[in-house]
Design an enzyme around this catalytic site. Structure first.
Site, PDB file in Angstrom:
ATOM      1  N   ARG A  54       0.825  -1.202   0.000  1.00  0.00           N
ATOM      2  CA  ARG A  54       0.000   0.000   0.000  1.00  0.00           C
ATOM      3  C   ARG A  54       0.866   1.262   0.000  1.00  0.00           C
ATOM      4  O   ARG A  54       2.055   1.222   0.302  1.00  0.00           O
ATOM      5  CB  ARG A  54      -0.908   0.018   1.227  1.00  0.00           C
ATOM      6  CG  ARG A  54      -1.856  -1.173   1.331  1.00  0.00           C
ATOM      7  CD  ARG A  54      -2.667  -1.089   2.604  1.00  0.00           C
ATOM      8  NE  ARG A  54      -3.576  -2.221   2.756  1.00  0.00           N
ATOM      9  CZ  ARG A  54      -3.252  -3.373   3.333  1.00  0.00           C
ATOM     10  NH1 ARG A  54      -2.018  -3.531   3.820  1.00  0.00           N
ATOM     11  NH2 ARG A  54      -4.118  -4.356   3.440  1.00  0.00           N
ATOM     12  N   LYS A  82      -1.650  -0.825   7.875  1.00  0.00           N
ATOM     13  CA  LYS A  82      -3.056  -1.176   8.061  1.00  0.00           C
ATOM     14  C   LYS A  82      -3.158  -2.360   9.007  1.00  0.00           C
ATOM     15  O   LYS A  82      -2.653  -3.445   8.711  1.00  0.00           O
ATOM     16  CB  LYS A  82      -3.722  -1.509   6.731  1.00  0.00           C
ATOM     17  CG  LYS A  82      -5.220  -1.765   6.853  1.00  0.00           C
ATOM     18  CD  LYS A  82      -5.879  -1.950   5.501  1.00  0.00           C
ATOM     19  CE  LYS A  82      -7.376  -2.166   5.655  1.00  0.00           C
ATOM     20  NZ  LYS A  82      -8.055  -2.324   4.341  1.00  0.00           N
ATOM     21  N   HIS A 164      -3.250   2.850  -5.410  1.00  0.00           N
ATOM     22  CA  HIS A 164      -3.622   1.598  -4.746  1.00  0.00           C
ATOM     23  C   HIS A 164      -3.932   0.496  -5.752  1.00  0.00           C
ATOM     24  O   HIS A 164      -3.805  -0.702  -5.434  1.00  0.00           O
ATOM     25  CB  HIS A 164      -4.839   1.834  -3.842  1.00  0.00           C
ATOM     26  CG  HIS A 164      -5.123   0.690  -2.921  1.00  0.00           C
ATOM     27  ND1 HIS A 164      -4.378   0.426  -1.798  1.00  0.00           N
ATOM     28  CD2 HIS A 164      -6.083  -0.286  -2.966  1.00  0.00           C
ATOM     29  CE1 HIS A 164      -4.851  -0.635  -1.177  1.00  0.00           C
ATOM     30  NE2 HIS A 164      -5.892  -1.087  -1.874  1.00  0.00           N
ATOM     31  N   ARG A 167      -1.490  -2.298  -6.546  1.00  0.00           N
ATOM     32  CA  ARG A 167      -1.526  -3.475  -5.664  1.00  0.00           C
ATOM     33  C   ARG A 167      -2.312  -4.617  -6.311  1.00  0.00           C
ATOM     34  O   ARG A 167      -1.886  -5.764  -6.273  1.00  0.00           O
ATOM     35  CB  ARG A 167      -2.138  -3.060  -4.327  1.00  0.00           C
ATOM     36  CG  ARG A 167      -2.150  -4.101  -3.227  1.00  0.00           C
ATOM     37  CD  ARG A 167      -2.449  -3.407  -1.900  1.00  0.00           C
ATOM     38  NE  ARG A 167      -2.945  -4.282  -0.868  1.00  0.00           N
ATOM     39  CZ  ARG A 167      -2.193  -5.008  -0.058  1.00  0.00           C
ATOM     40  NH1 ARG A 167      -0.875  -4.985  -0.195  1.00  0.00           N
ATOM     41  NH2 ARG A 167      -2.712  -5.773   0.892  1.00  0.00           N
ATOM     42  N   HIS A 187      -2.531 -10.772   3.499  1.00  0.00           N
ATOM     43  CA  HIS A 187      -3.911 -11.107   3.830  1.00  0.00           C
ATOM     44  C   HIS A 187      -3.978 -12.377   4.675  1.00  0.00           C
ATOM     45  O   HIS A 187      -3.267 -13.348   4.403  1.00  0.00           O
ATOM     46  CB  HIS A 187      -4.741 -11.311   2.569  1.00  0.00           C
ATOM     47  CG  HIS A 187      -4.933 -10.061   1.784  1.00  0.00           C
ATOM     48  ND1 HIS A 187      -5.136 -10.064   0.426  1.00  0.00           N
ATOM     49  CD2 HIS A 187      -4.951  -8.751   2.169  1.00  0.00           C
ATOM     50  CE1 HIS A 187      -5.277  -8.807  -0.002  1.00  0.00           C
ATOM     51  NE2 HIS A 187      -5.173  -8.007   1.035  1.00  0.00           N
ATOM     52  N   TYR A 196      -8.699  -8.559  -4.852  1.00  0.00           N
ATOM     53  CA  TYR A 196      -7.660  -7.883  -5.621  1.00  0.00           C
ATOM     54  C   TYR A 196      -7.417  -8.575  -6.960  1.00  0.00           C
ATOM     55  O   TYR A 196      -7.018  -7.929  -7.937  1.00  0.00           O
ATOM     56  CB  TYR A 196      -6.361  -7.824  -4.817  1.00  0.00           C
ATOM     57  CG  TYR A 196      -6.368  -6.778  -3.729  1.00  0.00           C
ATOM     58  CD1 TYR A 196      -5.874  -5.497  -3.962  1.00  0.00           C
ATOM     59  CD2 TYR A 196      -6.884  -7.057  -2.468  1.00  0.00           C
ATOM     60  CE1 TYR A 196      -5.894  -4.529  -2.969  1.00  0.00           C
ATOM     61  CE2 TYR A 196      -6.909  -6.099  -1.472  1.00  0.00           C
ATOM     62  CZ  TYR A 196      -6.413  -4.831  -1.727  1.00  0.00           C
ATOM     63  OH  TYR A 196      -6.437  -3.878  -0.745  1.00  0.00           O
TER      64      TYR A 196
END
Length: 220
Positions: A54, A82, A164, A167, A187, A196
């Site tokens: 990110r 995050k 973004h 990504r 993740h 994604y």
């Protein structure tokens, strides 16, 4: 209360209108940035694509985050900003030997590009004088570059691919090369990675070739 009175209410549908970034567009942006006055823009595009991280994590990556492990290999350590409800963000070690065939570069190659793009400084992405770059500046330069490549009327107001979206592009490219990008993206569940990997219709008109034998993608 024994039950939730709102349990039977159907939540409103949320439709994402932001477009996915095409690899061809990314390539054109990289080429344009090579002739621009700020060499770190190309470094940003390369670093974002090969690491899949990110904006906030790209901005704080430091050369000191590169460590030599007990196996003798070098890794770039990333503690993602995050946290997603956790006390700390996902901690991942990305090998400098990681190679993205689509651009023919390893992470080590990209690190060297970052090193030579500006005067010495602690962060991988730096101003020409060596100072760190604000997160907002990364997004601004990205948007300026994609508008210069695509033209001001290419997308609607809320449809422009953002930084973004690199990504997602990174995840899709690694997936196409037979690698599972779940760990790279940080993740916990593959359902999030699948979001994604969804190209939002970019490949809807393409022929999908079926493999002769089942292959299990390697996880990165």
């Amino acid at each position: 209360m024994d039950s939730n009175p709102a349990a039977h209410v159907r939540p409103p549908a949320h439709r994402v209108i932001r477009s996915r970034l095409k690899f061809e567009t990314w390539q054109a942006m990289r080429m344009l940035s090579q002739s621009g006055p700020q060499r770190w823009v190309e470094s940003m595009l390369l670093l974002a694509l090969i690491t899949g991280q990110r904006r906030s994590d790209l901005a704080k990556m430091k050369f000191d985050d590169i460590v030599t492990a007990e196996d003798g290999h070098q890794y770039l350590r990333v503690e993602q900003a995050k946290k997603a409800g956790k006390p700390i963000g996902a901690r991942i070690e990305i090998p400098l030997a990681l190679r993205l065939e689509a651009i023919g570069l390893t992470l080590a190659d990209v690190v060297e590009h970052c090193r030579s793009s500006a005067r010495p400084g602690p962060t991988l992405l730096r101003k020409i004088g060596g100072g760190p770059i604000e997160e907002s500046s990364l997004s601004v330069r990205f948007h300026e570059t994609i508008v210069a490549v695509e033209g001001e009327s290419a997308y609607g107001r809320y449809q422009w691919p953002s930084l973004h979206e690199v990504r997602s592009l990174s995840a899709r490219l690694y997936k196409a090369e037979g690698k599972d990008p779940q760990r790279l993206l940080g993740h916990m569940h593959h359902e999030m990675t699948d979001l994604y990997l969804n190209d939002r219709g970019l490949s809807a008109g393409e022929w999908q070739r079926v493999a002769a034998s089942a292959q299990v993608p390697a996880e990165i």
